[in-house]
Design an enzyme around this catalytic site. Structure first.
Site, mmCIF file in Angstrom:
data_model
loop_
_atom_site.group_PDB
_atom_site.id
_atom_site.type_symbol
_atom_site.label_atom_id
_atom_site.label_comp_id
_atom_site.label_asym_id
_atom_site.label_seq_id
_atom_site.Cartn_x
_atom_site.Cartn_y
_atom_site.Cartn_z
ATOM 1 C CB ALA A 189 -0.898 -0.011 1.225
ATOM 2 C CB CYS A 190 3.390 1.895 -2.255
ATOM 3 S SG CYS A 190 3.801 0.214 -1.738
ATOM 4 C CB THR A 191 2.937 7.228 -1.157
ATOM 5 O OG1 THR A 191 2.006 6.875 -0.134
ATOM 6 C CG2 THR A 191 2.617 8.609 -1.673
ATOM 7 C CG ASN A 226 7.238 6.014 1.182
ATOM 8 O OD1 ASN A 226 8.395 6.306 0.880
ATOM 9 N ND2 ASN A 226 6.464 6.820 1.888
#
Length: 471
Positions: free
Chosen positions: A5-7, A26
């Site tokens: 679950a990234c940015t 990330n």
């Protein structure tokens, strides 16, 4: 086991101070799930090569010749490799994640492929075999069309000229958009790409039968345009708390003159900054947590506001990377993989040049339980100690981060000055030595920082009692 679950952030070359193309992300999964950092050497095989996933059994043939590339695999391959990000010897950077939510109507039309190519395989079967970002898009796109994918993904590509973002929307369908040279994009866990111009091959690539698939299954809510994220993405309550605020905050940092709301479904995919951006800006965004807003989890807002939105940098971050491709340089020297192990907000980005021959031993270590010799755990330990007494300890941590950022910038400047006069194996040796020096400095300072925080914490326990020593 890597439920990412990234940015992400992507920046075009005319939007940066030095003409670099920058992508970064990330990697978020679990609060204690170490990453390693490795270099795969170039190879030329004489017998057929095959990739076999330890996660879902996916198999595919591989070319005989593979380029050298860096990667950040999991500490265990039980659930797949998840090499996630790296730079190859041709100066192509890639970062892959299962980071998007797909529309259930689309999945009903084209069911996900359980044994298709997944996030854990994408870097491994693409990055060693491409010479440009565009080649990477086309290779991965062909693999998705051929084998399908069991996930919805967001994949970042870059070379020394351009950055691209690819999204998979269902089993066999994908689209990619080039980031404008003077633009940037920040992306959270939702479909991001908007209007597709099927006649603009310079800026859009896509699955060959994408339009016919959408038309035959009556998936397009618009009669006059093709908006990818309206067709393949979601717009639900989870997006409003989990996803859109992260995009809002990135655009608020870089384009503050545009007034927007954190819970808006109308945030643009492509945006333009009010100033030229740098590696510092990319790192600052990926290590942010809504500072200077009521939504900062360690800020002064109300309890409700501080817990309202999912921050960009959080405890479940395994590693954060900024991949920088600089223009007009040897690819070995041009590419820098800035790598922060653990939580970016509490760690530090260490520079590793693409031309390194191998990574320091501490970056090969670390399992699910604490290991004092592991680079991941060295940085993670400081996070744990900081979290226990955040406001008391933060000034100490922040000061060390500042010192290291300055030291690493100076190291890059000095390395460039020497490296531009070297080539081939001599350059690779030198870059490897510099990487070892930088890594050792970061680990040493964070070990010292951990010792300082432990010592400080001895006087901060709940059973402590302060009395007037004059009594």
């Amino acid at each position: 086991m890597n439920y990412s679950a990234c940015t992400s952030i992507l920046i075009g070359p005319k939007a940066t101070m030095d003409g670099s193309v920058i992508i970064g992300r990330n990697e978020d999964a679990k609060a204690a799930w170490p990453k390693h950092f490795v270099v795969h050497p170039a190879r030329t095989a004489t017998t057929p090569q095959q990739f076999v996933s330890t996660d879902n059994g996916f198999t595919m043939p591989l070319p005989l010749t593979a380029a050298k590339y860096t990667a950040t695999p999991e500490w265990t391959d039980k659930f797949g490799l998840f090499e996630e990000d790296g730079i190859n010897e041709y100066g192509v950077a890639m970062s892959a994640t299962e980071s998007t939510y797909s529309n259930e109507r689309v999945l009903g039309a084209d069911p996900l492929v359980k044994d298709g190519i997944g996030e854990e395989a994408m870097v491994t079967v693409v990055l060693p075999y491409v010479r440009t970002a565009r080649e990477g898009i086309l290779r991965l796109g062909q693999l998705v069309e051929t084998y399908g994918t069991s996930e919805s993904n967001g994949i970042l590509f870059a070379d020394q000229q351009e950055a691209w973002y690819l999204e998979t929307g269902a089993g066999h369908y994908w689209v990619a958009q080039r980031i404008p040279a003077n633009g940037y994009a920040v992306v959270a866990n939702q479909m991001a790409i908007q209007a597709i111009d099927f006649n603009d091959a310079d800026n859009f690539l896509f699955a060959h039968d994408l339009r016919s698939f959408v038309a035959e299954n009556h998936l397009n809510p618009h009669s006059d345009r093709f908006i990818w994220r309206d067709i393949f993405g979601t717009q639900d309550q989870s997006d409003l708390y989990y996803n859109t605020p992260r995009v809002w905050y990135g655009q608020r940092r870089f384009t503050p003159q545009v007034a927007q709301q954190p819970q808006s479904f109308d945030l643009p995919f492509i945006q333009y900054a009010d100033h030229l951006l740098s590696v510092d800006d990319a790192q600052g965004y990926l290590s942010s947590h809504f500072e200077d807003t009521p939504y900062d989890p360690v800020g002064s807002g109300s309890v409700a506001d501080r817990k309202r939105f999912r921050p960009i940098s959080l405890a479940k971050t395994q590693e954060s990377h900024v991949l920088q491709l600089r223009p007009d340089m040897d690819p070995s020297l041009a590419g820098i993989q800035w790598l922060a192990m653990g939580v970016a907000a509490q760690s530090v980005y260490v520079p590793f040049y693409a031309g390194i021959e191998h990574t320091p031993a501490a970056y090969h270590l670390g399992k699910e339980t604490y290991d004092s010799q592991s680079a991941y755990w060295v940085y993670k330990l400081v996070s744990v100690l900081l979290d226990a007494h955040y406001h008391d300890a933060w000034p100490t941590v922040s000061a060390v981060q500042k010192d290291l950022r300055i030291a690493f910038k100076q190291s890059v400047k000095a390395t460039d000055a020497v490296g531009q006069h070297l080539s081939g194996i001599e350059l690779n040796h030198y870059l490897t030595q510099q990487a070892a020096t930088n890594a050792a400095l970061g680990i040493r300072r964070y070990r010292e920082l951990a010792a300082t925080l432990i010592t400080q914490a001895t006087d901060l326990g709940p059973l402590n009692y302060h009395q007037d020593l004059n009594l």
